[in-house]
Write a protein that holds these residues in place. Structure first.
Motif, PDB file in Angstrom:
ATOM      1  N   THR A  61      -6.415  -8.959   3.308  1.00 17.22           N
ATOM      2  CA  THR A  61      -5.580  -7.835   3.719  1.00 17.22           C
ATOM      3  C   THR A  61      -5.416  -6.843   2.571  1.00 17.22           C
ATOM      4  N   GLN A  62      -5.540  -5.557   2.884  1.00 17.04           N
ATOM      5  CA  GLN A  62      -5.380  -4.497   1.896  1.00 17.04           C
ATOM      6  C   GLN A  62      -4.053  -3.773   2.139  1.00 17.04           C
ATOM      7  N   GLN A  63      -3.377  -3.383   1.052  1.00 11.35           N
ATOM      8  CA  GLN A  63      -2.078  -2.736   1.130  1.00 11.35           C
ATOM      9  C   GLN A  63      -2.243  -1.214   1.132  1.00 11.35           C
ATOM     10  N   THR A 110       6.906  -1.968   8.547  1.00 15.03           N
ATOM     11  CA  THR A 110       5.548  -2.416   8.226  1.00 15.03           C
ATOM     12  C   THR A 110       4.810  -2.791   9.504  1.00 15.03           C
ATOM     13  N   ASN A 112       0.360  -3.803  10.933  1.00 11.20           N
ATOM     14  CA  ASN A 112      -1.017  -4.106  10.550  1.00 11.20           C
ATOM     15  C   ASN A 112      -1.998  -3.220  11.304  1.00 11.20           C
ATOM     16  N   ASP A 127      -2.409  -3.704   5.650  1.00  9.07           N
ATOM     17  CA  ASP A 127      -0.968  -3.892   5.781  1.00  9.07           C
ATOM     18  C   ASP A 127      -0.306  -2.555   5.460  1.00  9.07           C
ATOM     19  N   ASP A 129       2.718  -0.074   4.948  1.00 15.13           N
ATOM     20  CA  ASP A 129       4.138  -0.062   4.584  1.00 15.13           C
ATOM     21  C   ASP A 129       4.618   1.387   4.644  1.00 15.13           C
TER      22      ASP A 129
END
Length: 223
Positions: A61-63, A110, A112, A127, A129
């Motif tokens: 998962t990338q933020q 948040t 996905n 992910d 935010d």
């Protein structure tokens, strides 16, 4: 010689006579072939299963940090077949081109974003935010209240916490009003008020009565 315990096998069109000892050896040989074949087949099956698992492995998962009302473009190295958002109330995603997707923050929180490529393989999981634009809020407070230099802002997903000190109750109300405009009902107030310095206090006023000659009292005089 008795042939009751003998048997015959055909090898290459030739009939050969086999005794009990020959039969036992042949049986052991066949068993070894069968067991060996099962082992090889098992290894092939395990290798195939591992290959399927590796090809179906979900990427890390990338933020991605966003603010409400602002967007960013996500670039992919390969073509995107489809995209899915877990919560469309938090963010919105539009495919601009086969390798680009446009993501916009809509609400605080948040969620996905998952992207698939050809053959329905997962390309990436993001992910998202989505928070408050603290940079813009800090700039606005600095422009409107330049004398209040001890303000500290911190974002906590869907809230903004304001701490530090202000010079008066009036300034406190102004700071909170500006913050509420950016994040309605999501402002956490930790500010403290320190009154402006007071100058030298005036001397106490005393009232005395002065008596003149002959004991006649005059009007009160203030010193």
């Amino acid at each position: 010689m008795s042939e009751r315990n003998s048997s015959f096998r055909i090898y290459g069109g030739t009939v050969m006579k086999m005794t009990n000892s020959h039969n036992a050896g042949a049986i052991r040989f066949v068993r070894m072939l069968v067991i060996g074949g099962l082992v090889v087949a098992g290894e092939v099956a395990i290798a195939a299963t591992e290959g399927i698992y590796q090809s179906a492995k979900v990427p890390d998962t990338q933020q991605v940090a966003l603010v409400v009302g602002k967007s960013t473009v996500v670039d992919m190295p390969v073509a995107i077949k489809r995209a899915s958002l877990a919560d469309p109330q938090i963010a919105d995603a539009i495919v601009l081109s086969p390798k680009q997707i446009y993501v916009t923050g809509k609400g605080y929180g948040t969620t996905n974003l998952t992207l698939w490529g050809k053959d329905d393989q997962v390309l990436a999981v993001f992910d998202l935010d989505v928070g408050i634009d603290l940079a813009r809020l800090t700039q606005q407070l600095g422009e409107l209240l330049p004398d209040e230099t001890n303000l500290r802002l911190k974002g906590t997903h869907d809230h903004v916490a304001i701490s530090g000190t202000v010079s008066s109750e009036a300034r406190l109300s102004q700071v909170l009003a500006v913050a509420e405009a950016y994040a309605p009902k999501r402002v956490l107030n930790f500010l403290k008020v320190y009154p402006e310095p007071i100058g030298n206090p005036a001397p106490d006023v005393q009232t005395v009565t002065v008596e003149v000659i002959k004991g006649t009292a005059v009007n009160a005089v203030k010193f």
